[in-house]
Design a protein around this motif. Structure first.
Motif, PDB file in Angstrom:
ATOM      1  N   ALA C  86      55.571  45.640  51.043  1.00  0.00           N
ATOM      2  CA  ALA C  86      55.183  45.437  52.444  1.00  0.00           C
ATOM      3  C   ALA C  86      54.787  46.743  53.106  1.00  0.00           C
ATOM      4  CB  ALA C  86      56.331  44.786  53.209  1.00  0.00           C
ATOM      5  N   ARG C  87      55.352  47.861  52.594  1.00  0.00           N
ATOM      6  CA  ARG C  87      55.027  49.162  53.169  1.00  0.00           C
ATOM      7  C   ARG C  87      53.913  49.876  52.392  1.00  0.00           C
ATOM      8  NH1 ARG C  87      56.762  51.997  57.638  1.00  0.00           N
ATOM      9  NH2 ARG C  87      56.649  53.746  56.195  1.00  0.00           N
ATOM     10  N   GLY C  88      53.232  49.145  51.541  1.00  0.00           N
ATOM     11  CA  GLY C  88      52.037  49.723  50.922  1.00  0.00           C
ATOM     12  C   GLY C  88      52.218  50.281  49.525  1.00  0.00           C
ATOM     13  N   ALA C  89      53.437  50.184  48.948  1.00  0.00           N
ATOM     14  CA  ALA C  89      53.638  50.658  47.572  1.00  0.00           C
ATOM     15  C   ALA C  89      53.207  49.562  46.599  1.00  0.00           C
ATOM     16  CB  ALA C  89      55.102  51.010  47.341  1.00  0.00           C
ATOM     17  N   THR C  90      52.860  49.981  45.363  1.00  0.00           N
ATOM     18  CA  THR C  90      52.590  49.023  44.301  1.00  0.00           C
ATOM     19  C   THR C  90      53.741  49.101  43.306  1.00  0.00           C
ATOM     20  OG1 THR C  90      50.253  49.491  44.570  1.00  0.00           O
ATOM     21  CG2 THR C  90      50.904  48.282  42.578  1.00  0.00           C
ATOM     22  N   GLU C 243      47.835  63.179  46.464  1.00  0.00           N
ATOM     23  CA  GLU C 243      47.347  61.925  47.048  1.00  0.00           C
ATOM     24  C   GLU C 243      48.057  60.723  46.435  1.00  0.00           C
ATOM     25  OE1 GLU C 243      43.300  62.102  45.849  1.00  0.00           O
ATOM     26  OE2 GLU C 243      42.830  63.781  47.182  1.00  0.00           O
ATOM     27  N   THR C 244      48.434  60.893  45.155  1.00  0.00           N
ATOM     28  CA  THR C 244      49.042  59.781  44.427  1.00  0.00           C
ATOM     29  C   THR C 244      50.444  60.174  43.987  1.00  0.00           C
ATOM     30  OG1 THR C 244      46.885  59.042  43.630  1.00  0.00           O
ATOM     31  CG2 THR C 244      48.809  58.296  42.390  1.00  0.00           C
ATOM     32  N   VAL C 287      53.995  53.811  51.826  1.00  0.00           N
ATOM     33  CA  VAL C 287      52.992  54.758  52.317  1.00  0.00           C
ATOM     34  C   VAL C 287      53.189  54.965  53.816  1.00  0.00           C
ATOM     35  CG1 VAL C 287      50.510  55.087  52.699  1.00  0.00           C
ATOM     36  CG2 VAL C 287      51.319  54.036  50.567  1.00  0.00           C
ATOM     37  N   THR C 288      53.138  56.223  54.260  1.00  0.00           N
ATOM     38  CA  THR C 288      53.115  56.515  55.696  1.00  0.00           C
ATOM     39  C   THR C 288      51.733  57.070  56.027  1.00  0.00           C
ATOM     40  OG1 THR C 288      55.469  57.022  55.680  1.00  0.00           O
ATOM     41  CG2 THR C 288      54.199  57.839  57.558  1.00  0.00           C
ATOM     42  N   GLY C 292      51.820  62.466  53.680  1.00  0.00           N
ATOM     43  CA  GLY C 292      52.213  62.313  52.282  1.00  0.00           C
ATOM     44  C   GLY C 292      51.251  61.446  51.496  1.00  0.00           C
ATOM     45  N   PRO C 293      51.626  61.142  50.233  1.00  0.00           N
ATOM     46  CA  PRO C 293      50.730  60.393  49.337  1.00  0.00           C
ATOM     47  C   PRO C 293      50.328  59.048  49.935  1.00  0.00           C
ATOM     48  CG  PRO C 293      52.602  61.275  48.136  1.00  0.00           C
ATOM     49  CD  PRO C 293      52.874  61.518  49.582  1.00  0.00           C
TER      50      PRO C 293
END
Lengths: 243, 222, 483
Positions: C86-90, C243-244, C287-288, C292-293
């Motif tokens: 939900a916060r953008g991580a895979t 970036e990653t 992801v924020t 950060g990445p």
């Protein structure tokens, strides 16, 4: 109070003097000691080496032999720890055995526990005019949590000169079959223990376990340790003067 | 079966075949020990004892500590910035913290985010506040909230000045975490300057993070 | 008996522990280095643990929280996955080392970069990630000082926390002088100078890296947050600048709630580096934007953890938070160091989790549970109360049980002894025979010990004399005097 002596197989064969010393100390304090002749071995070596199936008949035998006593006393920290700490695990899944273990195990004491906690004695009327250092064996220290009890008994001995052992809490390297399976590491640990004993200038190194002492003594007799000799602390408590 | 379903089914199988004991002797905690919350660090937040403890612990880990009343933050910061070539700040830095500084101010995001190269230039110092400070461990918690900015600000410059209002100082770790408004923000716990224990297991200060950490504790005027 | 799926990777010792131990024992410099380092950290740990009157309650709380998480693991993993996504991580899942390494390698490849910066992590060592990346033409730069030393020396880690514990400062200086590009040829051996050299060496790599790779100390189910505990700031660099970001996380790292960190961030630093708090701890949740990445991947790894969970007598090993306190207090580790264990997990915890994760049949993992005197120092030091001595004995027993079909001199002896001791008469007769058998050895001796025993007991007399039984057993004395 009915007190049974749990001699342990190693003491029975190799160190009978320790058993005689326990009897002498308790009789001097006015107690009667019984020796259940059916006892053999607690099974510690088997269980700790992985031979659980071979240990189980000995566990059953132990709880039968010592059923019904008010106290069972053994002059060995590791054998008493086997009964108190490991028997309940080994008996898991066998309700009959678990019940027998829970009746006997909590009443099985290392000598200093019986004297200090159950009988309320620290001065057993001994005299031993020598310089002594005390090695708290691992199972006495970290399984039975004997704490200060053996030292409290030794401090009350007449004429004794107690020396602190540097790094006392460190293992001597015995570890049962470890001493054979990993003889090199065991020897390295022993060398450090002997050097620590030598640094105390003691004439005797005392402990609650003759198996650790046999290992330490085997190093001392090769000249390490500055001439100190191993002695079970029960023999100091039984002593009434010069050896 | 895909890896996800297979792993979840392996776990369920393991737990079904031998369900965890509810109160096995090995895991039964003594009464009152099941939660660590509030076990440690009872002193009142912002009290003199707690401030003194924070300063003691910060100094023990080689941070420099200054105490000052609110009106003097600017002059203390000015002294701490002596020798700096520029000061990098979050966008919402209070103007009076920089009242005595006449050099360059690099304000992040005003208008552009500061580049890593700019922050890595020699002599750049970072100036921020913090979300909360934990006295018992000498820890500053930054959560990118007010007056803290992005994580990179306090990472790349070799000198970090952190202004800590006394009211933000709590006694122990549980109170520190409880004071954070949003756990999903990026959070950084800083306890002293960068250090390592990798050589002979002894601590030495100064590796990749800021090698100089100054903490300005703002105490109410007496 | 249901089958379990064991792990693979650098958790299998290729030689029996005693063979490696013999080699390491011969290295006097190693022994000096280990003694100095372990004694330094023991004293520090005791000092900071002594500052916390509630320490024992914290240990119980840590153990209880971990047990609770393990008991609810499927639900917590799903909760973690949902929150992080939900916060953008895979979120990816990997059954074993090979699958995890392949996932990470594909992710790195898709960025087009050929160099990644790494935060020190046990789990990426476990899955041999660096080797797999190298095969794909990707260089993994270790950024933790001790990992860097080991990587430059082309050596293997020997400690969970301080992989270069086997080197002293002079040796580290020599490695830097010989292997670090552009190093000051007059570099000294002061720890501060060595740390400075590492800073200069890695600075440009941090500032330009496109991909960071990490493990995680904790994963919070409630929020989808990952936590990395470190000292130098290399972790912050890797977690913030690229970036990653790809993080490999063992499934046992889950904690139910954010508030559970209270307990673990008190237990871990004091147990591990002997500090009240480590210099830097980073927490991030997906992801924020702008900080950060922006590409965040999480690989959840089994690799033998479910097999460990399936054993009710050994599963508490999954509580481990990799603090390394058990290594630092272990008298065996102190003498032989980490390489003797043949796995990335050395010391007491390694002696149990290597065989638990990869199985006892893998390599010589069966020898590892015997690498202990059962002295118990590890259990006392463990911040999450893993009863390592009990699990060592349990693994010895299951290892012996698994080999019951095959002949063994040791088992024959153990059986014979057990048979003798099951009957009082047999036992008494055997004692008598042993005493009488030894009697001729005493003739003419002034000492009551033997210098040399025949094989296989000769292993006893390599480093110590053997005692001789006296002339009368205790039970003979008792029946003569008292019966």
């Amino acid at each position: 109070m009915r007190i049974a002596l749990f001699i342990t197989c190693v003491n029975d064969l190799m160190f009978p003097g320790t058993g005689r010393a326990v009897v002498r100390v308790l009789e001097r304090l006015g107690h009667t000691v019984e020796f259940p002749a059916e006892q053999t071995c607690c099974g510690q070596m088997h269980a700790n080496s992985g031979y659980r199936a071979e240990a189980m008949p000995l566990v059953r035998r132990f709880v039968d032999a010592f059923a019904g006593y008010d106290a069972v006393v053994g002059p060995s920290g590791s054998c008493v720890a086997m009964v108190r700490d490991s028997y309940p695990h080994l008996a898991e899944g066998d309700p009959g055995l678990a019940a027998a273990v829970s009746a006997v195990a909590p009443r099985t004491y290392e000598l200093s526990e019986l004297l200090v906690d159950v009988l309320g004695v620290t001065d057993v009327g001994a005299r031993f005019p020598y310089r002594v250092t005390y090695h708290p064996t691992c199972h006495g220290l970290r399984m039975l949590r004997l704490g200060d009890r053996p030292l409290a008994l030794l401090r009350a001995v007449g004429g004794i000169d107690l020396a602190d052992l540097p790094g006392a809490a460190e293992c001597c390297g015995f570890g049962g079959t470890f001493a054979v399976k990993n003889a090199g590491v065991s020897g390295a640990m022993l060398a450090d223990k002997c050097a620590a004993i030598a640094a105390t200038g003691a004439q005797y190194v005392a402990a609650v376990d003759n198996s650790c002492l046999a290992h330490i003594g085997g190093g001392l007799s090769r000249g390490a340790g500055g001439g100190a000799r191993p002695i079970h602390y029960a023999e100091i408590l039984a002593s009434e003067g010069a050896q | 079966m895909n890896a996800r379903d297979e792993i979840l089914s392996r776990i369920r199988r393991a737990l079904t075949a031998a369900p965890p004991a509810t109160a096995a002797p090995a895991t039964a905690a003594p009464a009152g020990a099941v939660s660590g919350a509030a076990l440690v660090g009872a002193g009142a937040a912002g009290s003199g004892d707690v401030i003194a403890l924070l300063a003691d612990r910060l100094v023990d880990y080689k941070a420099n500590v200054r105490h000052c009343p609110a009106g003097s933050v600017g002059s203390v910061v000015g002294e701490l910035l002596a020798g700096a070539t520029a000061v990098a700040t979050p966008p919402d830095i209070p103007a009076d913290w920089l009242s005595a500084w006449t050099g360059t101010v690099l304000r992040d995001g005003a208008p552009e985010p500061l580049t890593v190269a700019r922050l890595d230039a020699p002599g750049v110092a970072a100036l921020t506040g913090c979300a909360v400070a934990i006295a018992e461990t000498g820890t500053l918690i930054l959560d990118t909230g007010p007056v803290q900015g992005r994580r990179v600000l306090t990472l790349v410059p070799d000198h970090h000045i952190c202004v800590v209002p006394a009211s933000r100082v709590v006694a122990g770790v549980p109170a520190g975490f409880a004071a954070l408004p949003d756990p999903s923000r990026p959070i950084t716990l800083v306890s002293g300057p960068s250090a390592t224990s990798d050589i002979e297991l002894d601590r030495v200060e100064g590796v990749h993070g800021p090698r100089r950490l100054d903490v300005v504790i703002v105490v109410d005027a007496q | 008996m249901t089958t379990v799926d064991r792990g693979s990777g650098h958790i299998v010792t290729p030689l029996p522990f005693p063979r490696y131990a013999a080699r390491e024992l011969g290295d006097a410099q190693l022994r000096t280095n280990l003694r100095r380092a372990t004694h330094t950290i023991r004293d520090k740990r005791l000092r900071v643990v002594g500052e916390v009157p509630e320490w024992e309650a914290l240990r119980w709380a840590g153990a209880a929280t971990k047990d609770d998480a393990l008991a609810r693991l499927p639900a917590l993993l799903e909760q973690f996955e949902a929150a992080a996504t939900a916060r953008g991580a895979t979120v990816h899942w990997a059954r074993d080392a090979t699958e995890a390494s392949a996932i990470v390698t594909d992710l790195v490849r898709s960025t087009g970069t050929t160099e990644v910066v790494k935060v020190k992590s046990m789990v990426t060592q476990e899955i041999r990630l660096n080797e797999t990346l190298a095969e794909a033409g990707i260089a993994a730069v270790e950024t933790d000082l001790a990992e860097l030393i080991v990587q430059l020396a082309d050596d293997a880690p020997s400690h969970i926390l301080v992989p270069a514990i086997h080197y002293n400062r002079g040796q580290i200086r020599d490695i830097f002088r010989a292997r670090m590009a552009g190093v000051d040829p007059d570099l000294g051996d002061a720890p501060a100078a060595l740390a400075e050299a590492a800073r200069r060496h890695l600075r440009a790599k941090f500032l330009t890296a496109k991909v960071g790779i990490s493990g995680a100390n904790f994963a919070i189910a409630e929020t989808g947050t990952l936590v990395v505990v470190e000292s130098e700031g290399n972790g912050r660099m890797c977690l913030t600048l690229p970036e990653t970001l790809i993080s490999v996380v063992g499934i046992e790292k889950l904690l139910p709630r954010f508030a559970d960190l209270d307990v673990f961030l008190q237990l871990l630093p004091r147990s591990s580096t002997g500090e009240r708090m480590n210099p830097y701890t980073s927490l991030w949740t997906g992801v924020t934007p702008g900080d950060g990445p922006q590409n965040v991947h999480i690989v959840l790894l089994d690799n033998g953890r479910t097999a460990t969970l399936a054993d009710p007598h050994g599963r508490e090993a999954l509580r481990c938070i990799r603090c390394s306190a058990c290594l630092n207090v272990c008298p065996v580790y102190e003498r032989v160091g980490g390489h003797a264990y043949g796995s990335v997990y050395p010391g007491p915890i390694g002696a149990i989790i290597s065989p638990q994760l990869a199985g006892q049949d893998a390599g010589f993992n069966r020898s590892l549970p015997y690498a202990s005197t059962l002295c118990g120092a590890c259990f006392d030091a463990c911040p999450v109360r893993i009863d390592i001595p009990r699990i060592l004995v349990h693994l010895r027993q299951s290892g012996v049980d698994a080999k019951r079909g095959r002949p063994s001199a040791e088992r024959t002896a153990m059986r014979a002894l057990s048979f003798l001791m099951r009957d009082r008469r047999r036992y008494a007769a055997a004692l008598r025979a042993a005493r009488r058998g030894a009697a001729p050895l005493r003739l003419g001796r002034r000492r009551d010990t033997l210098r040399r025993l025949p094989w296989p007991l000769s292993a006893w007399t390599t480093s110590r004399d053997a005692p001789l039984p006296p002339g009368e057993t205790f039970r003979e004395w008792w029946s003569r005097e008292r019966a």
